[in-house]
Design a protein around this motif. Structure first.
Motif, PDB file in Angstrom:
ATOM      1  N   ILE A   4     -15.176 -70.509 103.127  1.00 32.06           N
ATOM      2  CA  ILE A   4     -13.832 -70.439 102.560  1.00 32.06           C
ATOM      3  C   ILE A   4     -13.192 -69.101 102.912  1.00 32.06           C
ATOM      4  O   ILE A   4     -12.013 -69.014 103.200  1.00 32.06           O
ATOM      5  N   LEU A  22      -2.257 -69.031  98.690  1.00 30.55           N
ATOM      6  CA  LEU A  22      -2.885 -70.309  98.395  1.00 30.55           C
ATOM      7  C   LEU A  22      -4.391 -70.226  98.603  1.00 30.55           C
ATOM      8  O   LEU A  22      -5.167 -70.641  97.751  1.00 30.55           O
ATOM      9  N   PHE A  23      -4.810 -69.672  99.722  1.00 29.76           N
ATOM     10  CA  PHE A  23      -6.233 -69.613  99.987  1.00 29.76           C
ATOM     11  C   PHE A  23      -6.955 -68.615  99.094  1.00 29.76           C
ATOM     12  O   PHE A  23      -8.127 -68.798  98.777  1.00 29.76           O
ATOM     13  N   LEU A  26      -7.556 -70.715  96.125  1.00 36.11           N
ATOM     14  CA  LEU A  26      -8.584 -71.707  96.413  1.00 36.11           C
ATOM     15  C   LEU A  26      -9.968 -71.062  96.478  1.00 36.11           C
ATOM     16  O   LEU A  26     -10.949 -71.638  95.995  1.00 36.11           O
ATOM     17  N   GLU A  27     -10.047 -69.867  97.043  1.00 34.43           N
ATOM     18  CA  GLU A  27     -11.335 -69.176  97.112  1.00 34.43           C
ATOM     19  C   GLU A  27     -11.835 -68.842  95.710  1.00 34.43           C
ATOM     20  O   GLU A  27     -13.018 -69.042  95.398  1.00 34.43           O
ATOM     21  N   LEU A  45     -12.423 -79.243  96.545  1.00 32.29           N
ATOM     22  CA  LEU A  45     -11.624 -78.065  96.851  1.00 32.29           C
ATOM     23  C   LEU A  45     -11.219 -78.053  98.321  1.00 32.29           C
ATOM     24  O   LEU A  45     -10.067 -77.801  98.660  1.00 32.29           O
ATOM     25  N   ILE A  46     -12.153 -78.352  99.195  1.00 33.16           N
ATOM     26  CA  ILE A  46     -11.853 -78.364 100.629  1.00 33.16           C
ATOM     27  C   ILE A  46     -10.845 -79.464 100.945  1.00 33.16           C
ATOM     28  O   ILE A  46      -9.902 -79.257 101.703  1.00 33.16           O
ATOM     29  N   ARG A  48      -8.578 -80.655  98.938  1.00 33.61           N
ATOM     30  CA  ARG A  48      -7.264 -80.185  98.442  1.00 33.61           C
ATOM     31  C   ARG A  48      -6.668 -79.161  99.399  1.00 33.61           C
ATOM     32  O   ARG A  48      -5.463 -79.140  99.632  1.00 33.61           O
ATOM     33  N   SER A  49      -7.528 -78.310  99.944  1.00 34.75           N
ATOM     34  CA  SER A  49      -7.056 -77.311 100.908  1.00 34.75           C
ATOM     35  C   SER A  49      -6.474 -77.979 102.148  1.00 34.75           C
ATOM     36  O   SER A  49      -5.421 -77.575 102.654  1.00 34.75           O
TER      37      SER A  49
END
Length: 108
Positions: A4, A22-23, A26-27, A45-46, A48-49
């Motif tokens: 990630i 955003l990332f 997410l991280e 999560l991935i 959604r990313s």
């Protein structure tokens, strides 16, 4: 979570600061999910990313992962990432050099 931190998006003109924010979010969520659920928490999560990357108009998402992190490699393959290259002795962890695998997915 290993990869990630190493996500790269091929820029299509979208605001880079927004993508970075955003990332970062997410991280942080990935770390919480991983602590609570192990690797299985990373799958949604991935996904959604990748959905977010599509919304932003991206065509390609790349990541790097240590080659010996087989559970992560298998998870990325399950989601649709494909191996594209290997960087030998690319990172050093606890004094030992490890290979890094480059993986990517094309967003259709």
């Amino acid at each position: 979570v290993d990869a990630i931190r190493s996500v790269f998006l091929t820029d299509t003109g979208t605001d880079a600061a927004e993508i970075a924010r955003l990332f970062d979010e997410l991280e942080a969520q990935a770390r919480r999910d991983f602590a609570a659920q192990g690797a299985s928490g990373a799958d949604p999560l991935i996904r959604r990313s990748l959905d977010a990357a599509r919304v932003f108009g991206y065509h390609r998402v790349e990541l790097t992962v240590r080659e010996n992190n087989t559970s992560a490699v298998e998870l990325y393959k399950k989601i649709g990432f494909e191996a594209e290259g290997l960087q030998r002795d690319a990172v050093q962890v606890d004094g030992v050099y490890e290979n890094v695998l480059l993986m990517a997915v094309l967003l259709e």
